[in-house]
Design a protein around this motif. Structure first.
Motif, mmCIF file in Angstrom:
data_model
loop_
_atom_site.group_PDB
_atom_site.id
_atom_site.type_symbol
_atom_site.label_atom_id
_atom_site.label_comp_id
_atom_site.label_asym_id
_atom_site.label_seq_id
_atom_site.Cartn_x
_atom_site.Cartn_y
_atom_site.Cartn_z
ATOM 1 N N THR A 12 -10.338 -14.724 -4.876
ATOM 2 C CA THR A 12 -10.651 -13.509 -4.108
ATOM 3 C C THR A 12 -10.213 -13.652 -2.676
ATOM 4 O OG1 THR A 12 -12.528 -13.072 -5.550
ATOM 5 C CG2 THR A 12 -12.479 -11.942 -3.419
ATOM 6 N N VAL A 13 -10.493 -14.793 -2.102
ATOM 7 C CA VAL A 13 -10.093 -15.038 -0.710
ATOM 8 C C VAL A 13 -8.586 -15.045 -0.587
ATOM 9 C CG1 VAL A 13 -10.153 -16.697 1.184
ATOM 10 C CG2 VAL A 13 -12.211 -16.274 -0.176
ATOM 11 N N SER A 14 -7.900 -15.636 -1.596
ATOM 12 C CA SER A 14 -6.442 -15.741 -1.549
ATOM 13 C C SER A 14 -5.816 -14.358 -1.644
ATOM 14 C CB SER A 14 -5.941 -16.630 -2.707
ATOM 15 O OG SER A 14 -6.470 -17.926 -2.579
ATOM 16 N N CYS A 15 -6.389 -13.534 -2.539
ATOM 17 C CA CYS A 15 -5.819 -12.195 -2.710
ATOM 18 C C CYS A 15 -5.941 -11.396 -1.428
ATOM 19 C CB CYS A 15 -6.520 -11.475 -3.860
ATOM 20 S SG CYS A 15 -6.080 -12.172 -5.492
ATOM 21 N N TYR A 16 -7.067 -11.505 -0.788
ATOM 22 C CA TYR A 16 -7.259 -10.723 0.429
ATOM 23 C C TYR A 16 -6.447 -11.269 1.598
ATOM 24 C CZ TYR A 16 -10.838 -7.662 -1.412
ATOM 25 O OH TYR A 16 -11.515 -6.694 -2.125
ATOM 26 N N SER A 17 -6.007 -12.534 1.497
ATOM 27 C CA SER A 17 -5.198 -13.097 2.579
ATOM 28 C C SER A 17 -3.730 -12.786 2.422
ATOM 29 C CB SER A 17 -5.391 -14.623 2.637
ATOM 30 O OG SER A 17 -4.937 -15.221 1.434
ATOM 31 N N VAL A 18 -3.300 -12.339 1.190
ATOM 32 C CA VAL A 18 -1.898 -11.986 0.935
ATOM 33 C C VAL A 18 -1.651 -10.568 1.423
ATOM 34 C CG1 VAL A 18 -0.159 -11.650 -0.847
ATOM 35 C CG2 VAL A 18 -1.797 -13.518 -1.043
ATOM 36 N N GLU A 19 -0.464 -10.377 1.954
ATOM 37 C CA GLU A 19 -0.111 -9.041 2.446
ATOM 38 C C GLU A 19 1.312 -8.662 2.012
ATOM 39 O OE1 GLU A 19 -0.057 -8.924 6.647
ATOM 40 O OE2 GLU A 19 1.237 -10.680 6.849
ATOM 41 N N ILE A 20 1.568 -7.372 1.998
ATOM 42 C CA ILE A 20 2.909 -6.862 1.660
ATOM 43 C C ILE A 20 3.731 -6.823 2.946
ATOM 44 C CG2 ILE A 20 4.200 -4.886 0.783
ATOM 45 C CD1 ILE A 20 1.849 -4.196 -0.966
ATOM 46 N N LYS A 21 4.775 -7.600 2.969
ATOM 47 C CA LYS A 21 5.643 -7.642 4.134
ATOM 48 C C LYS A 21 6.539 -6.406 4.211
ATOM 49 C CE LYS A 21 4.307 -11.826 5.299
ATOM 50 N NZ LYS A 21 3.602 -12.119 6.586
ATOM 51 N N GLN A 22 7.068 -5.992 3.054
ATOM 52 C CA GLN A 22 7.968 -4.809 3.008
ATOM 53 C C GLN A 22 7.828 -4.145 1.632
ATOM 54 O OE1 GLN A 22 12.015 -5.661 4.073
ATOM 55 N NE2 GLN A 22 12.729 -3.585 3.638
ATOM 56 N N GLY A 23 7.412 -2.908 1.651
ATOM 57 C CA GLY A 23 7.186 -2.200 0.395
ATOM 58 C C GLY A 23 8.459 -1.547 -0.140
ATOM 59 N N PRO A 24 8.383 -0.951 -1.333
ATOM 60 C CA PRO A 24 9.560 -0.315 -1.949
ATOM 61 C C PRO A 24 9.978 0.940 -1.192
ATOM 62 C CG PRO A 24 7.594 0.150 -3.230
ATOM 63 C CD PRO A 24 7.179 -0.830 -2.177
ATOM 64 N N SER A 25 11.255 1.299 -1.365
ATOM 65 C CA SER A 25 11.819 2.497 -0.710
ATOM 66 C C SER A 25 12.133 3.562 -1.761
ATOM 67 C CB SER A 25 13.099 2.127 0.044
ATOM 68 O OG SER A 25 12.843 1.135 1.019
ATOM 69 N N ASN A 26 12.186 4.786 -1.295
ATOM 70 C CA ASN A 26 12.540 5.888 -2.202
ATOM 71 C C ASN A 26 13.939 5.664 -2.781
ATOM 72 O OD1 ASN A 26 10.109 7.101 -1.556
ATOM 73 N ND2 ASN A 26 11.022 8.425 0.032
ATOM 74 N N ALA A 27 14.129 6.100 -4.006
ATOM 75 C CA ALA A 27 15.418 5.911 -4.672
ATOM 76 C C ALA A 27 15.732 7.119 -5.545
ATOM 77 C CB ALA A 27 15.401 4.645 -5.521
ATOM 78 N N SER A 28 17.020 7.355 -5.693
ATOM 79 C CA SER A 28 17.513 8.407 -6.588
ATOM 80 C C SER A 28 18.422 7.760 -7.613
ATOM 81 C CB SER A 28 18.286 9.478 -5.810
ATOM 82 O OG SER A 28 17.436 10.122 -4.870
ATOM 83 N N SER A 29 18.323 8.230 -8.830
ATOM 84 C CA SER A 29 19.135 7.655 -9.898
ATOM 85 C C SER A 29 19.590 8.752 -10.839
ATOM 86 C CB SER A 29 18.346 6.595 -10.668
ATOM 87 O OG SER A 29 19.118 6.071 -11.737
ATOM 88 N N LEU A 30 20.819 8.603 -11.363
ATOM 89 C CA LEU A 30 21.315 9.563 -12.330
ATOM 90 C C LEU A 30 20.657 9.339 -13.687
ATOM 91 C CD1 LEU A 30 25.139 9.560 -11.505
ATOM 92 C CD2 LEU A 30 23.449 11.329 -10.923
ATOM 93 N N LEU A 31 20.490 10.392 -14.415
ATOM 94 C CA LEU A 31 19.888 10.324 -15.736
ATOM 95 C C LEU A 31 20.644 9.322 -16.610
ATOM 96 C CD1 LEU A 31 17.835 11.593 -17.757
ATOM 97 C CD2 LEU A 31 19.644 13.214 -18.386
#
Length: 362
Positions: A12-31
């Motif tokens: 629990t302590v470890s999970c709360y100490s981890v952080e997201i440095k850079q999250g995902p970005s929007n993307a477009s993709s062809l069918l």
């Protein structure tokens, strides 16, 4: 403290100490193509969960992915910034459009948006564009079955045309896709290569189609008009002939066929037409008038025992025998023998009107 409780507290302590440095970005993709999303976290992470439209699709525990759907794959990178977990979505579908979330099982999570797009067909309606110099020509380009509606532009000899010279019309179809029509109005000053381009975000480069605008001389255009008029007249004449033939065939088909009785009646009429109009001898005729003159018109028929004299009034010769029944007047049969003969002029009798018998030839 029990070991199990201690482990839970450490996690629990470890999970709360981890952080997201850079999250995902929007993307477009062809069918039908692939979509990629990256999430960079601290190196001491424990669990990373990827969600698509709030549904878990991939879980990573200590660099080991737990795959529940083959369409969702995993790839990882390590750098000074931290640990990067990449989500790969294969053969994207229209239903995949929506939120993509990177979650660390903590209060922190980052969300991006996936836009699945469709590039349809593109064509120019005018396969051959010809015009007189200094005349305005309308060139039509149609993009069918796109999502979202594409942005459409024109190039004239590789130079962008003024957007004011084109008109855009967008129509949504029942299947959720769009048809877009762009009409370019351009003045024909010289031979020009026209390029119609359609682009959406998921395309790496615009989809395009070209056509050449050719300048023609007035005589060439006149020839085209003459050929068109001649072809039209020929088509009309052929149509009239076909209609006439059809009418004739219908009339022949509807004409009643003669019966056997009608054929016999026709044959009898023909025989009457060629029959002799002289009629038959009237045996009831006798002469009582001494003023009768044989010279007014007669004919003679003789055999061994007798001579028959026939008189016909010449006034009747002018009467149409097809309308008035034939009348034959027999004077009388005069018996002759070898001992005596009589002169034709010795008999001057007039036919008595009371003893004339009319005979009709059948």
């Amino acid at each position: 403290m029990k070991p199990s409780l201690l482990l839970v507290a450490i996690l629990t302590v470890s999970c709360y100490s981890v952080e997201i440095k850079q999250g995902p970005s929007n993307a477009s993709s062809l069918l039908g193509r692939e979509a990629f999303f990256n999430c960079t976290v601290s190196l001491d992470y424990m669990i990373i969960i990827w969600l698509l439209n709030d549904n878990p699709v991939l879980t990573i525990v200590a660099n080991h992915p737990i795959i529940t759907n083959e369409r969702f794959r995993f790839r990882n990178y390590t750098s000074e910034l931290g640990y990067t977990a990449e989500l790969i979505i294969s053969s994207v579908e229209l239903s995949d459009t929506g939120k993509v979330t990177c979650n660390l099982q903590s209060a922190e999570s980052h969300t991006a948006f996936l836009d699945v797009q469709v590039n349809g067909s593109l064509h120019i309606a005018n396969t051959s564009v010809k015009a007189l110099k200094n005349t305005t020509v309308a060139v039509v380009c149609k993009a069918s079955g796109w999502l979202p509606p594409p942005e459409m532009t024109w190039l004239a000899n590789d130079s962008l045309t003024d957007p004011k010279n084109s008109v855009i019309q967008i129509t949504e179809r029942d299947d959720g896709l769009y048809d877009t029509v762009s009409t370019l109005n351009i003045t024909a000053n010289f031979t020009t290569v026209l390029t119609c381009m359609a682009t959406i975000e998921a395309l790496s480069s615009p989809q395009s189609v070209t056509v050449t605008l050719t300048i023609v001389a007035p005589s060439d255009r006149s020839s085209v008009i003459i050929i068109a008029v001649t072809g039209s007249i020929t088509g009309i004449l052929v149509l009239i002939l076909i209609i006439g033939a059809i009418v004739y065939c219908v009339q022949q088909f509807r004409q009643p066929r003669s019966t056997y009785q009608e054929e016999v009646r026709k044959a009898s009429s023909k025989k009457k037409a060629v029959a002799s109009p002289a009629g038959q001898v009237n045996p009831g005729f006798s002469h009582n008038d001494s003023s009768f003159n044989f010279n007014s018109g007669y004919s003679v028929s003789s055999n061994e025992n007798s001579t028959i004299y026939y008189y016909r009034n010449k006034e009747l010769d002018n009467i149409d025998v097809s309308q008035v029944p034939d009348v034959v007047q027999k004077l009388e049969t005069f018996q002759t023998d070898s001992k005596a003969s009589r002169s034709l002029n010795d008999y001057h009798y007039a036919a008595s009107p009371q003893k004339i018998r009319h005979v009709t030839a059948v």
